[in-house]
Design an enzyme around this catalytic site. Sequence first.
Site, mmCIF file in Angstrom:
data_model
loop_
_atom_site.group_PDB
_atom_site.id
_atom_site.type_symbol
_atom_site.label_atom_id
_atom_site.label_comp_id
_atom_site.label_asym_id
_atom_site.label_seq_id
_atom_site.Cartn_x
_atom_site.Cartn_y
_atom_site.Cartn_z
ATOM 1 N N GLU A 123 0.812 -1.224 0.000
ATOM 2 C CA GLU A 123 0.000 0.000 0.000
ATOM 3 C C GLU A 123 0.852 1.284 0.000
ATOM 4 O OE1 GLU A 123 -2.952 -0.204 3.128
ATOM 5 O OE2 GLU A 123 -4.061 -1.778 2.081
ATOM 6 N N GLU B 201 -5.619 -8.379 -0.338
ATOM 7 C CA GLU B 201 -6.348 -7.984 0.870
ATOM 8 C C GLU B 201 -7.803 -7.749 0.484
ATOM 9 O OE1 GLU B 201 -4.960 -5.022 3.628
ATOM 10 O OE2 GLU B 201 -2.852 -5.435 3.155
#
Length: 501
Positions: free
Chosen positions: A174, A293
Amino acid sequence: MSLKAKMIVDKDFAISEIDDRIYGSFIEHLGRAVYNGIYEPGHTTADENGFRGDVLGLINELQVPIVRYPGGNFVSGYNWEDTVGPKELRKRRLELAWRVVETNQFGFNEFVDWAKKANTQVMMAVNLGTRGIDDARNIVEYSNHASGSYWSDLRRSHGYEQPHNIKTWCLGNEMDGPWQIGHKTAAEYGRIALESAKVMKWVDPTIELVACGSSAIGMPTFPEWEATVLDHTYDHVEYLSLHQYYGNHENDTPTFLARSLQMEDFIRTVAATCDYIKAKKRSKKKMFLSFDEWNVWFHSNEADRKMDPWQIAPPQLEDVYNHEDALVVGTMLIAMLKHSDRVKMACLAQLVNVIAPIMTSNGGGAWRQTIFYPYMHASVFGRGKALVPLVQSDKYDTKEITDVPYLESIAIHNEEKEEVTIFAVNRHLEESLPFEIDLRSFGSATVIEHIVLESDDLKAVNTELQPNRVVPHNSGNATADGLSIQASLPKASWNVIRVKV
């Protein structure tokens, strides 16, 4: 109103062979995922390594093919060298991503040992937040090089003569997020990801790499982030990551149950961006996706904001899942299977205690949350080819999303077992849904079983004291009539219809 739904599938019209790794999961050094989750020395079920046997038993039920580790936001401050070698020499660190103290008593080699006990592969992430190219090549050398170099011989001195041979690696986590340690622009991340990828593959040319896509579809840089990152890394990585969580913040269940349609839009947009860069580079290579995710996450947000910092393994992100959450997880699984030609890996985040299908109490029991069941059914019965679903269904509109079919469904053909498994969710909150499945190309059909997960209370949860409040039964009413399967899907239900063909 009189509802109805029909799905036609043909064995010659396949989306793709499903990569088993689409049923992967995730363990991060966060909350009680590791400590008092998978690892609790002194627990009555713990083995000689401190791994909880009751938790391993539940994980083996799920048949998890791959587990991402050690993060997540955690990895962007991760010094892997702190986690190997004699435990008494390991350093305690302030862990800044989640504001806790990391003892490093469970480290890289322990996770590899645990993964073997869990019958799963390791998807290892490298730190491209506070570290970079040098660290990336060193950890691959420590892990995968046989012997005769500093890092490989250090591994051997730690008791691991044979290399770990980890084949799947994530290039950070991320990195588009301002919350991330070492947050970077797309160009900054693209450069370091490229250079890290090069040296990692120079150490071990057999590994596969995952570049960071956007942290969510709502990020302001999406999808320009993907295009820029792939402009740098396209020739050196095999996968691009997607992350997405959903929550019923407004207590609007019809909209919540429709979120998987937005998930499909996300997948399509990322795939199109990959194909744009493929065309731009005149490449013959197809970029695949790793949805590493995904889950429902919102129940624990308020409690997490009140948590005191610098504890050791406090209860963070411990969502207690209800029946409607299980339905959303089921629709998300179907969404990925409908795009299994591009989504080759995925990780339900996470596996134990932290937004997880499995919960434990410290020193106590372990139990299955509601979301355990659709995940388990998909993993166990969803191996084979995903078939193109031609669905006719009545629809509804919400304030945000229109034309939402009451039926969400996909069929999986397992040629080896001569079975077709249909996963189906009835989104209607008040009425059952008559469902016809046309299997015209298969020759004959017999229903093996019809599993149903249903509850009169959408907010019903499983707890340690009441672990079986929401559990599936196999009393569904699917029947075969020639090459047609007829069933009634109960209101707000997850269904697994297994057919011998």
